[in-house]
Design an enzyme around this catalytic site. Structure first.
Site, PDB file in Angstrom:
ATOM      1  N   TYR A  21     -12.621  -6.652  14.767  1.00  7.91           N
ATOM      2  CA  TYR A  21     -14.012  -7.121  14.861  1.00  7.91           C
ATOM      3  C   TYR A  21     -14.850  -6.198  13.992  1.00  7.91           C
ATOM      4  CZ  TYR A  21     -18.439  -8.401  17.179  1.00  7.91           C
ATOM      5  OH  TYR A  21     -19.714  -8.837  17.468  1.00  7.91           O
ATOM      6  N   TYR A 175     -15.033 -12.573  27.907  1.00  8.26           N
ATOM      7  CA  TYR A 175     -14.959 -11.158  27.535  1.00  8.26           C
ATOM      8  C   TYR A 175     -16.189 -10.395  28.033  1.00  8.26           C
ATOM      9  CZ  TYR A 175     -15.154  -6.898  24.802  1.00  8.26           C
ATOM     10  OH  TYR A 175     -15.267  -5.569  24.439  1.00  8.26           O
ATOM     11  N   HIS A 176     -17.358 -10.909  27.709  1.00  9.33           N
ATOM     12  CA  HIS A 176     -18.580 -10.188  28.065  1.00  9.33           C
ATOM     13  C   HIS A 176     -18.885 -10.268  29.556  1.00  9.33           C
ATOM     14  CE1 HIS A 176     -19.208 -10.650  23.664  1.00  9.33           C
ATOM     15  NE2 HIS A 176     -19.568  -9.407  23.817  1.00  9.33           N
ATOM     16  N   LYS A 537     -36.122  -1.938  27.661  1.00  8.84           N
ATOM     17  CA  LYS A 537     -35.101  -2.159  26.633  1.00  8.84           C
ATOM     18  C   LYS A 537     -35.811  -2.602  25.356  1.00  8.84           C
ATOM     19  CE  LYS A 537     -31.023  -3.585  26.910  1.00  8.84           C
ATOM     20  NZ  LYS A 537     -30.442  -2.278  26.506  1.00  8.84           N
ATOM     21  N   ASP A 541     -31.463  -5.385  21.472  1.00  9.49           N
ATOM     22  CA  ASP A 541     -30.229  -5.102  22.208  1.00  9.49           C
ATOM     23  C   ASP A 541     -30.214  -5.847  23.541  1.00  9.49           C
ATOM     24  OD1 ASP A 541     -27.990  -3.918  23.435  1.00  9.49           O
ATOM     25  OD2 ASP A 541     -29.185  -2.209  24.116  1.00  9.49           O
ATOM     26  N   HIS A 543     -27.432  -5.830  25.657  1.00  9.02           N
ATOM     27  CA  HIS A 543     -26.461  -5.263  26.588  1.00  9.02           C
ATOM     28  C   HIS A 543     -27.226  -4.517  27.679  1.00  9.02           C
ATOM     29  CE1 HIS A 543     -23.823  -6.014  23.121  1.00  9.02           C
ATOM     30  NE2 HIS A 543     -22.887  -6.152  24.023  1.00  9.02           N
TER      31      HIS A 543
END
Length: 688
Positions: A21, A175-176, A537, A541, A543
């Protein structure tokens, strides 16, 4: 027959697609990286885009500040996409693009470049992730509300099924979900519920040809995660395959066994990579890879591995090469691919698989009763469940119930020579953003403005009328429209959206230690009010796992917490701090953009007369950048090594206390007629 002859006659399975990746800074630099990795034996590409590209902004937009080229490559227009794949024949390539909200646009740019290369689009192979629902739950690169977002996903599926039949138009991405704290059952059930929601949306299209449904079903692929619970991960993948086949037959009536096959790619767990003793991550990555390759009936079709040092920063080409060599050694030096499934007949495996399947069916039924995946996302039910699961995981590590070698057990070790010296991690120069701004201004100056206006008008018309978004997007790409212009025009039609944070009064956590509670209570008595923490935040981003857990634990120890979710401007964060009367501001930045974003927040605080409010920062931050932040006036810096949340809470209380002491001392000096006397300002280089 000799032993050598019998070995030679063994028919080996074809190995999975080997990827890394990758993508950073500019299209030209990323192109060099791709061509280098292909020369080293990589057999497919997996493109990482930067956050402005993922969220539909041009490099010169206010919200792109500090983010350009940081977590991936900046692609603002056809010229960038052309440079990204220069000298890479797309007709022969299998390309995965981790892109969601802007998936139709990036696929349009890719198809336009393929046509320029003379590649027939019907022959193209690859994947657009295009799983927007999970973005509301974990990664945060959504733009539009769920309904129009699902419509865009559907448009890509219908267009590619007809025109690019070898393309995977959607990669259901669990995945996340695991990165956000999902249990195996949550990963299974949420991903399958998302896939069903998308398939049902496709079928409901008034122009959908039902005869093509089995083809649509067969092109839905998955992108999963593999963690350290090795046996459970093998069983999870076998359960995934069996449940997908079950759904195909029972819900959708798919009779062709080949079209019911569960096809998935994988990147193994990044959540478990540690900053402490990072060399241990090599072993973790290898073990996790085995979980998705050993079982033939549940073997990944494509594998990409993180680098050992990703908890420290961006990996270098050598670090990516190391991960690639793991795959090549397993695929080509061992006899793994010469045998049928080595787990068939195992009573342990079969029992665990059946248990996972039954628990997943129960959870799928619960999601259906909530109204399906989309309704459950909008109501915040699934997000809250993920936040709670992640809180349980962190609490188990804090208490030592879940052992992480080098973190909460066997912390003593030799210094790693792999992290020594300059250049141990890759960093993106801040000049990349300025250069990108200059390039996009030049691009706009040289294109046909009338063609761009017409292309955007056609795009808007399609968006408003319900027509498929792909043909006008491809036309817009060829006309020179930019990523930000495509995104802005659709924002004007569909609006923007802010997903539930999962941080509510109802969110259940493991609570906090009594010592931390008492300390915050004492601080409240000194303040004469409940200590107030604003968690922000800044930037793009998405996450948010760390910010969510800090907000929850701060709530549990007694802070009055304000957390409004992702994608806040520095101006918004400072305004909220002023409105709430914040005693401390915590900023979370995991995109590598902490220096420019924190610099701007500190400037806005000075403008607002709030420079006395201490600021702490959390993220993947190098030692060098930590010093830069401290010199800006940041009071404390937290990185992945700071896993004990109660210690962070104690640190926050001390930060507030030092700020109070400094203000009291400054006031006393002023009253004594000693203005400007030097005092400690609470910005000591201390990390709690």
């Amino acid at each position: 027959m000799s032993a050598q002859a019998s070995v030679a006659e063994v028919k080996r399975d074809k190995p999975w697609i080997i990827r890394t990746y990758a993508g950073h800074s500019t299209a030209a630099e990323s192109n060099k990286l791709y061509r280098g990795n292909l020369a080293k034996g990589q057999t497919g590409l997996s493109v990482a885009f930067d956050l402005p590209t993922q969220t539909g902004y041009d490099p010169d937009h206010e919200l792109a500040r500090g983010e350009v080229g940081k977590v991936g490559v900046s692609i603002a227009h056809l010229g960038d996409m052309r440079a990204l794949f220069d000298q890479i024949p797309l007709a022969q390539m299998n390309t995965s693009m981790t892109i969601n909200a802007t998936a139709p646009w990036l696929l349009s740019l890719y198809l336009a470049v393929a046509e320029e290369q003379g590649a027939p689009i019907a022959a193209l192979q690859g994947t657009t992730q295009n799983d927007i629902i999970k973005e509301y739950l974990s990664r945060g690169t959504y733009v539009f509300p769920p309904a129009p977002s699902l419509r865009l996903t559907k448009d890509v599926i219908l267009f590619t099924t007809k025109n690019v039949p070898k393309w995977n138009p959607m990669n259901v991405c669990s995945y996340h979900l695991q990165e956000a704290g999902a249990t195996p059952v949550q990963e299974l059930s949420y991903a399958l519920a998302i896939a069903m929601a998308v398939l049902d949306t496709v079928r409901e299209d008034p122009d959908f040809d039902e005869a093509s449904f089995s083809d649509v079903f067969s092109r839905i692929s998955f992108f999963v995660n593999a963690g350290m619970r090795f046996v459970t991960e093998i069983c999870k993948m076998r359960a995934f395959a069996e449940l997908w086949d079950e759904i195909a037959q029972q819900r959708y009536g798919i009779t062709d066994a080949k079209k019911r096959i569960f096809r998935y790619g994988v990147q193994v767990n990044s959540l478990g990579l540690t900053e402490q003793q990072p060399e241990n991550n090599v072993h973790r990555i290898l073990i996790e890879m085995l979980a998705v390759t050993l079982s033939k009936r549940a073997r990944a079709r494509a594998v990409q591995l993180p680098a050992w040092n990703e908890a420290l920063g961006l990996p270098r080409p050598w670090d990516q090469q190391w991960s690639m060599r793991m795959q090549q050694i397993l695929a080509f030096e061992t006899d793994l691919l010469e045998y049928d499934d080595i787990f068939d007949g195992s009573t342990v495996i079969e029992s665990r698989v059946e248990a996972l399947k039954e628990q997943t069916r129960v959870e799928l039924k619960r999601i259906a009763e909530l109204g399906g995946a989309v309704t459950a996302v909008e109501a915040g039910e699934l997000k809250r469940a993920l936040v709670e699961s992640n809180a349980r995981r962190i609490a188990a590590i804090e208490k030592g119930e879940q052992i992480v070698v080098g973190v909460n057990k066997w912390q003593q070790g030799e210094p790693s020579p792999l992290t020594a010296g300059d250049g141990a991690i890759f960093t993106v120069s801040e000049t990349v953003e300025m250069e990108a701004e200059a390039r996009i201004r030049e691009w706009r100056s040289k294109r046909d403005d009338n063609a761009v206006k017409q292309a955007l008008a056609d795009l808007e018309q399609a968006a408003r009328s319900g027509a498929n978004i792909m043909p006008p997007s491809i036309a817009a790409a060829k006309a020179g429209v930019t990523t930000g212009e495509w995104g802005q025009r659709l924002r004007e039609v569909f609006g923007e959206y802010r997903a539930p944070t999962g941080v509510t009064l109802e969110t259940v956590t493991s609570g906090a230690a009594e010592e931390a509670r008492l300390l915050i209570a004492d601080l409240g008595e000194r303040l004469g009010e409940t200590p107030k923490l604003v968690v922000g935040k800044p930037g793009l981003d998405g996450h948010s796992n760390g910010a969510e857990q800090i907000a929850l634990r701060a709530r549990d120890v007694g802070f009055d917490v304000t957390y409004d979710g992702i994608r806040q401007t520095p101006t918004e964060i400072v305004a909220k701090a002023k409105e709430r009367g914040a005693h401390v501001i915590g900023l979370s930045v995991l995109s590598g953009s902490h220096v420019p974003l924190v610099r701007e927040v500190k400037a806005k605080l000075r403008e607002a007369g709030l420079d006395h409010v201490p600021v702490v920062v959390g993220g993947i931050i190098s030692t060098e950048d930590e010093l830069v932040l401290k010199n800006m006036g940041v009071t404390a810096v937290y990185t992945p090594k700071d896993y004990e949340l109660d210690k962070i809470m104690v640190g926050l209380a001390k930060v507030v206390e030092r700020a109070l002491d400094k203000r009291a001392a400054d006031k006393a000096d002023t009253e004594a007629g000693v203005p400007g006397a030097p005092r400690p300002n609470g910005n000591a280089a201390q990390v709690f």
